[in-house]
Design an enzyme around this catalytic site. Structure first.
Site, mmCIF file in Angstrom:
data_model
loop_
_atom_site.group_PDB
_atom_site.id
_atom_site.type_symbol
_atom_site.label_atom_id
_atom_site.label_comp_id
_atom_site.label_asym_id
_atom_site.label_seq_id
_atom_site.Cartn_x
_atom_site.Cartn_y
_atom_site.Cartn_z
ATOM 1 N N GLU A 281 0.705 -1.309 0.015
ATOM 2 C CA GLU A 281 -0.046 0.130 -0.128
ATOM 3 C C GLU A 281 0.856 1.247 -0.084
ATOM 4 O O GLU A 281 1.902 1.230 0.500
ATOM 5 C CB GLU A 281 -0.851 -0.046 1.172
ATOM 6 C CG GLU A 281 -1.766 -1.231 1.363
ATOM 7 C CD GLU A 281 -2.460 -1.247 2.488
ATOM 8 O OE1 GLU A 281 -3.565 -2.169 2.807
ATOM 9 O OE2 GLU A 281 -2.266 -0.288 3.469
ATOM 10 N N CYS B 215 -2.331 1.136 8.660
ATOM 11 C CA CYS B 215 -1.328 0.509 7.751
ATOM 12 C C CYS B 215 -1.898 -1.003 7.541
ATOM 13 O O CYS B 215 -2.204 -1.588 8.428
ATOM 14 C CB CYS B 215 -0.228 0.633 8.781
ATOM 15 S SG CYS B 215 0.817 -0.856 9.036
ATOM 16 N N CYS C 131 2.769 -6.535 15.994
ATOM 17 C CA CYS C 131 1.980 -5.827 16.913
ATOM 18 C C CYS C 131 0.578 -6.088 16.811
ATOM 19 O O CYS C 131 -0.205 -6.173 15.525
ATOM 20 C CB CYS C 131 2.221 -4.455 16.518
ATOM 21 S SG CYS C 131 3.783 -3.839 16.570
ATOM 22 N N CYS D 160 -2.211 -4.225 14.725
ATOM 23 C CA CYS D 160 -1.865 -3.688 13.140
ATOM 24 C C CYS D 160 -2.226 -4.818 12.163
ATOM 25 O O CYS D 160 -1.790 -5.920 12.370
ATOM 26 C CB CYS D 160 -0.326 -3.288 13.191
ATOM 27 S SG CYS D 160 0.327 -3.028 11.651
ATOM 28 N N SER E 53 9.625 5.743 10.518
ATOM 29 C CA SER E 53 8.860 5.155 11.866
ATOM 30 C C SER E 53 9.341 3.803 12.016
ATOM 31 O O SER E 53 9.275 2.999 11.330
ATOM 32 C CB SER E 53 7.429 5.278 11.691
ATOM 33 O OG SER E 53 6.770 4.889 12.823
ATOM 34 N N SER F 281 7.549 4.192 17.792
ATOM 35 C CA SER F 281 6.355 3.751 18.215
ATOM 36 C C SER F 281 6.305 3.227 19.494
ATOM 37 O O SER F 281 6.728 2.056 19.769
ATOM 38 C CB SER F 281 5.531 2.761 17.217
ATOM 39 O OG SER F 281 5.486 3.300 15.968
ATOM 40 N N LEU F 282 5.922 3.927 20.612
ATOM 41 C CA LEU F 282 5.917 3.403 21.749
ATOM 42 C C LEU F 282 4.725 2.637 22.490
ATOM 43 O O LEU F 282 5.054 1.511 22.958
ATOM 44 C CB LEU F 282 6.325 4.733 22.852
ATOM 45 C CG LEU F 282 7.159 4.432 23.940
ATOM 46 C CD1 LEU F 282 8.412 3.937 23.704
ATOM 47 C CD2 LEU F 282 7.478 5.626 24.747
ATOM 48 N N HIS F 283 3.670 3.470 22.574
ATOM 49 C CA HIS F 283 2.363 2.630 22.956
ATOM 50 C C HIS F 283 1.989 2.367 24.102
ATOM 51 O O HIS F 283 1.051 2.185 24.860
ATOM 52 C CB HIS F 283 1.924 1.539 22.098
ATOM 53 C CG HIS F 283 2.099 1.943 20.331
ATOM 54 N ND1 HIS F 283 1.735 2.788 19.956
ATOM 55 C CD2 HIS F 283 2.869 1.229 19.447
ATOM 56 C CE1 HIS F 283 1.832 2.893 18.560
ATOM 57 N NE2 HIS F 283 2.778 1.807 18.300
ATOM 58 N N CYS G 213 4.776 -7.934 7.495
ATOM 59 C CA CYS G 213 5.877 -7.270 8.859
ATOM 60 C C CYS G 213 5.943 -8.779 9.776
ATOM 61 O O CYS G 213 4.922 -9.194 9.977
ATOM 62 C CB CYS G 213 5.203 -6.225 9.572
ATOM 63 S SG CYS G 213 6.250 -5.535 11.033
ATOM 64 N N GLY H 228 5.100 -2.588 6.912
ATOM 65 C CA GLY H 228 6.669 -2.911 7.297
ATOM 66 C C GLY H 228 6.993 -2.249 8.137
ATOM 67 O O GLY H 228 6.718 -1.055 8.706
HETATM 68 N N1 SAH Z 1 6.562 -0.519 11.499
HETATM 69 C C1 SAH Z 1 6.738 0.849 11.792
HETATM 70 C C2 SAH Z 1 5.966 1.820 10.663
HETATM 71 C C3 SAH Z 1 4.708 1.437 10.221
HETATM 72 S S1 SAH Z 1 3.352 1.384 11.364
HETATM 73 C C4 SAH Z 1 6.158 1.311 13.287
HETATM 74 O O1 SAH Z 1 5.476 0.422 13.756
HETATM 75 O O2 SAH Z 1 6.392 2.229 13.693
HETATM 76 C C5 SAH Z 1 3.058 3.075 11.572
HETATM 77 C C6 SAH Z 1 2.476 3.439 12.665
HETATM 78 O O3 SAH Z 1 0.977 3.396 12.731
HETATM 79 C C7 SAH Z 1 3.025 2.952 13.906
HETATM 80 O O4 SAH Z 1 3.309 3.939 14.996
HETATM 81 C C8 SAH Z 1 1.935 1.848 14.441
HETATM 82 O O5 SAH Z 1 1.825 1.495 15.562
HETATM 83 C C9 SAH Z 1 0.617 2.733 14.032
HETATM 84 N N2 SAH Z 1 -0.419 1.704 13.640
HETATM 85 C C10 SAH Z 1 -0.479 0.352 12.953
HETATM 86 N N3 SAH Z 1 -1.698 0.019 13.223
HETATM 87 C C11 SAH Z 1 -2.473 0.924 13.735
HETATM 88 C C12 SAH Z 1 -3.803 1.014 14.017
HETATM 89 N N4 SAH Z 1 -4.711 0.106 13.779
HETATM 90 N N5 SAH Z 1 -4.307 2.209 14.282
HETATM 91 C C13 SAH Z 1 -3.642 3.192 14.812
HETATM 92 N N6 SAH Z 1 -2.214 3.197 14.614
HETATM 93 C C14 SAH Z 1 -1.843 1.912 13.980
HETATM 94 FE FE1 SF4 Z 2 4.839 -4.111 11.788
HETATM 95 FE FE2 SF4 Z 2 4.536 -1.375 12.410
HETATM 96 FE FE3 SF4 Z 2 2.508 -2.826 12.221
HETATM 97 FE FE4 SF4 Z 2 4.151 -3.389 14.091
HETATM 98 S S1 SF4 Z 2 2.900 -1.533 13.754
HETATM 99 S S2 SF4 Z 2 3.370 -5.123 13.000
HETATM 100 S S3 SF4 Z 2 6.210 -2.851 13.504
HETATM 101 S S4 SF4 Z 2 4.034 -2.321 10.785
#
Ligand code: SAH
Ligand code: SF4
Length: 374
Positions: free
Chosen positions: A103, A348, A127, A130, A206, A229-231, A123, A174
């Site tokens: 995408e 994503c 997470c 995601c 990121s 990305s901390l969360h 990926c 990714g």
């Molecule tokens: N892998 C990298 C970049 C891609 S994800 C990373 O994890 O940082 C980009 C951002 O989108 C990250 O902060 C990720 O935690 C967030 N993200 C992924 N899925 C999400 C979702 N369903 N809702 C909100 N944020 C999301």
């Molecule tokens: Fe991969 Fe980023 Fe999605 Fe985590 S949030 S699974 S690191 S793409």
């Protein structure tokens, strides 16, 4: 979980894989004056030419080289293109040479466009919230496949009379630092002043928190912005959301962030996906603030985009305000990232996941992919 589509076909080498110096070297190795890299680069990245054989302005040796080597310069076909109802977000599903689909999202803002790029098919980081993580890992994208996403976005914008994208975020499918070398080469190509010339300060990488990658970016003085990305603010909570935390726990990650800020003199962006009842309470916000202590950070809060395999909900508006307010009071600039194009599954990996689930795209598909195919 569906198994990701695997393919034996390796991605083909493309001219988009080569940075300027490598292109000059390749010409030289083939007996062509390396200075001819300049007109070639200009045609590829300024004029966005795809059919180099048609270019009659090239010096004859360069034309002969193109005829004899037939270099690959193809943009991935667009297998789906959906527009959000606000008309500002376009999401492209690009089909790579081995059939993988990734995408690229183009987001319109007043006077500019930002493209969100993918760096891998799937990926490995898993997470839980995601859509890409839920797919599993398929393969790294080549540098050329990352560059080609910018080219596809640029051509699409040009067809609509627009310029850009001026800003790039590596927040698509990714984990960029799991594909370090290809990502860095792609960004060098994309920010090359003779070509696409996207300013390094307009590019954000990121990461989920791959500590060696963060340290390497700092040591190599990479000029792009870094977002982490901390969360969550404790290891137990973070490991439950972000399994990579078990490998690189918070203390190590925060050390790496400090190292990055010290080495580069730049601030770091910290991403926090807000999930109702999970990480959106104010006690958590206070712990977050203490974890950030001493780090020059700008916080981005992202309300959760619901995904098929995670039953969390986005934090409520009032809670988001309170959370943001606490961070700001503690001295951290804090923005809430708009959920752009949520109706086009702009989280994503969501479009590809939706497409796989439905077997086809539904009424959200407003543009004929064929019409956009290169
Ligand atoms: N892998 C990298 C970049 C891609 S994800 C990373 O994890 O940082 C980009 C951002 O989108 C990250 O902060 C990720 O935690 C967030 N993200 C992924 N899925 C999400 C979702 N369903 N809702 C909100 N944020 C999301
Ligand atoms: Fe991969 Fe980023 Fe999605 Fe985590 S949030 S699974 S690191 S793409």
């Amino acid at each position: 979980m569906d198994s990701p589509m695997m393919s034996d076909a390796a991605p083909r080498d493309s001219l988009y894989d080569l940075d300027f110096a490598s292109l000059a070297k390749r010409l030289d190795a083939d007996g062509v004056n390396p200075a001819h890299a300049s007109p070639l680069w200009y045609a590829m990245y300024r004029q966005l030419q795809l059919d180099l054989t048609a270019n009659m302005d090239f010096p004859p040796p360069l034309r002969r080289w193109i005829q004899s080597t037939s270099p690959v310069l193809a943009l991935p076909p667009i297998s789906a293109c959906v527009h959000s109802t606000d008309g500002l977000t376009r999401k492209l599903l690009l089909r790579l040479s081995d059939g993988q689909e990734v995408e690229t999202v183009i987001m319109g803002y007043p006077g500019r466009h930002t493209a969100c790029l993918s760096t891998q098919a799937g990926c490995a980081m898993g997470c839980v919230f995601c859509a890409t993580g839920q797919m599993g890992f398929v393969r790294h994208l080549t540098a050329g496949e990352i560059v080609a996403q910018v080219m596809a976005a640029r051509r699409l914008l040009q067809e609509h009379g627009d310029t850009g994208p001026r800003n790039l975020v590596l927040m698509g499918m990714g984990e960029p630092l799991h594909n370090y070398d290809n990502v860095m080469r792609a960004l060098e190509i994309i920010s090359d002043r003779r070509g696409l010339n996207v300013g390094p300060a307009k590019i954000s990488v990121s990461t989920v928190g791959i500590v060696p990658g963060i340290r390497r970016m700092a040591e190599e003085q990479r000029p792009w912005n870094l977002a982490v990305s901390l969360h969550a603010a404790t290891d137990a909570e973070r490991s439950a959301l972000v399994p990579a935390n078990k490998r690189w726990p918070l203390a190590e990650l925060i050390d790496a962030c400090r190292f990055y800020c010290d080495q580069t003199g730049r601030r770091i962006f910290v991403e926090w996906t807000l999930i109702e009842g999970r990480n959106d309470d104010l006690a958590t916000a206070r712990r977050f603030i203490s974890v950030l202590s001493g780090i020059d950070a700008h916080v981005n809060l992202i309300p959760l985009n619901p995904t098929a395999r995670y039953d969390g909900a986005p934090a409520g508006v009032t809670r988001i305000d309170e959370f943001q307010h606490l961070l700001q009071e503690a001295g951290y600039p804090c923005t809430v990232r708009q959920r752009r194009g949520i109706d086009v599954a702009a989280g994503c990996g969501q479009l590809r996941a939706d497409k796989a689930a439905q077997g086809h795209l539904t009424s959200r598909q407003t543009t004929s992919p064929a019409a956009l195919r290169q």
